[in-house]
Scaffold this motif. Sequence first.
Motif, PDB file in Angstrom:
ATOM      1  N   MET A 164     -25.188  -1.479   6.304  1.00  0.00           N
ATOM      2  CA  MET A 164     -23.707  -1.848   5.765  1.00  0.00           C
ATOM      3  C   MET A 164     -23.527  -3.061   5.996  1.00  0.00           C
ATOM      4  SD  MET A 164     -22.735   0.558   8.773  1.00  0.00           S
ATOM      5  CE  MET A 164     -23.855  -0.017  10.315  1.00  0.00           C
ATOM      6  N   LYS A 165     -24.418  -4.072   6.870  1.00  0.00           N
ATOM      7  CA  LYS A 165     -23.836  -6.038   6.029  1.00  0.00           C
ATOM      8  C   LYS A 165     -23.717  -5.665   5.226  1.00  0.00           C
ATOM      9  CE  LYS A 165     -25.587 -10.374   8.025  1.00  0.00           C
ATOM     10  NZ  LYS A 165     -27.101 -10.993   8.380  1.00  0.00           N
ATOM     11  N   GLU A 166     -24.660  -5.173   3.912  1.00  0.00           N
ATOM     12  CA  GLU A 166     -24.404  -5.439   2.915  1.00  0.00           C
ATOM     13  C   GLU A 166     -23.040  -4.649   2.185  1.00  0.00           C
ATOM     14  OE1 GLU A 166     -26.817  -5.717  -1.626  1.00  0.00           O
ATOM     15  OE2 GLU A 166     -27.826  -5.823   0.668  1.00  0.00           O
ATOM     16  N   TYR A 184     -19.875  -2.458  10.239  1.00  0.00           N
ATOM     17  CA  TYR A 184     -20.608  -3.009   9.837  1.00  0.00           C
ATOM     18  C   TYR A 184     -20.609  -3.751  10.990  1.00  0.00           C
ATOM     19  CZ  TYR A 184     -25.073  -6.040  10.845  1.00  0.00           C
ATOM     20  OH  TYR A 184     -25.827  -6.409  11.560  1.00  0.00           O
ATOM     21  N   LYS A 185     -19.437  -4.565  10.803  1.00  0.00           N
ATOM     22  CA  LYS A 185     -18.665  -5.679  11.933  1.00  0.00           C
ATOM     23  C   LYS A 185     -18.277  -4.988  13.149  1.00  0.00           C
ATOM     24  CE  LYS A 185     -17.072  -8.752   9.365  1.00  0.00           C
ATOM     25  NZ  LYS A 185     -16.221  -9.751   8.679  1.00  0.00           N
ATOM     26  N   LEU A 199     -20.069  -2.986  19.039  1.00  0.00           N
ATOM     27  CA  LEU A 199     -20.635  -2.229  19.786  1.00  0.00           C
ATOM     28  C   LEU A 199     -21.469  -1.466  20.507  1.00  0.00           C
ATOM     29  CD1 LEU A 199     -18.392   1.053  18.318  1.00  0.00           C
ATOM     30  CD2 LEU A 199     -17.439   0.228  20.530  1.00  0.00           C
ATOM     31  N   ALA A 200     -22.718  -2.391  19.616  1.00  0.00           N
ATOM     32  CA  ALA A 200     -24.030  -1.584  19.444  1.00  0.00           C
ATOM     33  C   ALA A 200     -25.034  -3.341  19.787  1.00  0.00           C
ATOM     34  CB  ALA A 200     -24.588  -1.517  18.566  1.00  0.00           C
ATOM     35  N   SER A 201     -23.605  -4.219  19.949  1.00  0.00           N
ATOM     36  CA  SER A 201     -24.381  -5.692  21.090  1.00  0.00           C
ATOM     37  C   SER A 201     -24.304  -6.332  22.256  1.00  0.00           C
ATOM     38  CB  SER A 201     -24.255  -6.543  19.858  1.00  0.00           C
ATOM     39  OG  SER A 201     -25.016  -6.030  18.613  1.00  0.00           O
ATOM     40  N   MET A 202     -25.769  -6.536  22.777  1.00  0.00           N
ATOM     41  CA  MET A 202     -25.492  -7.054  24.388  1.00  0.00           C
ATOM     42  C   MET A 202     -25.161  -8.763  23.755  1.00  0.00           C
ATOM     43  SD  MET A 202     -26.011  -5.173  26.736  1.00  0.00           S
ATOM     44  CE  MET A 202     -27.952  -4.153  27.998  1.00  0.00           C
TER      45      MET A 202
END
Length: 173
Positions: free
Chosen positions: A123-125, A131-132, A137-140
């Motif tokens: 998704m980043k690309e 992606y943001k 949501l998913a990152s500590m």
Amino acid sequence: MGMDVYGERPKTNKGEYFRNNVWWWRPLWNYVSIECSDIITKKDIERGHFNDNYLITNSKAKKIAERLLQLYNDGRPQAIQDKYKEDSKPQSKFNEMCNEAASYLYNNIVNKQDGKITCPGDMKEHDPDNYKRWTALASMGKIQFIETSYPFDANNIKEFAEFCKDSGGFRIG
């Protein structure tokens, strides 16, 4: 990434090697730093957070072991573990909900029909806006509570104490 702790002159197999990943080591060493502040120096405390083969002498290792085993037998680490788990329930639930939302976003909202997105990293690309959202949501450390990643476990204290007792001193590497 972790902390590999090697006995200097091990007396038994238990004293040869102790390992924690960084998530487990920090709460353990913080506990040692508090409960054994009259045994270890400020330099020992500070250097214990690095894996550069810093030496804790046999004399200190024995005293650490004695103190930690006494505290373990008195139930202190278990009480701290229980309180930690109870106090962190709301944060853990929030993190779980964030992970579920991130999965929902990826599985149900992100358009993967063109085959360019086969995992969240794609998704980043190909879908930077989602992606943001997904990484938030998913990152500590973004919106999730990172402190829930550092577990405190009474048995880890006991295992470390038994290692210290038989290590002949140890190096934190």
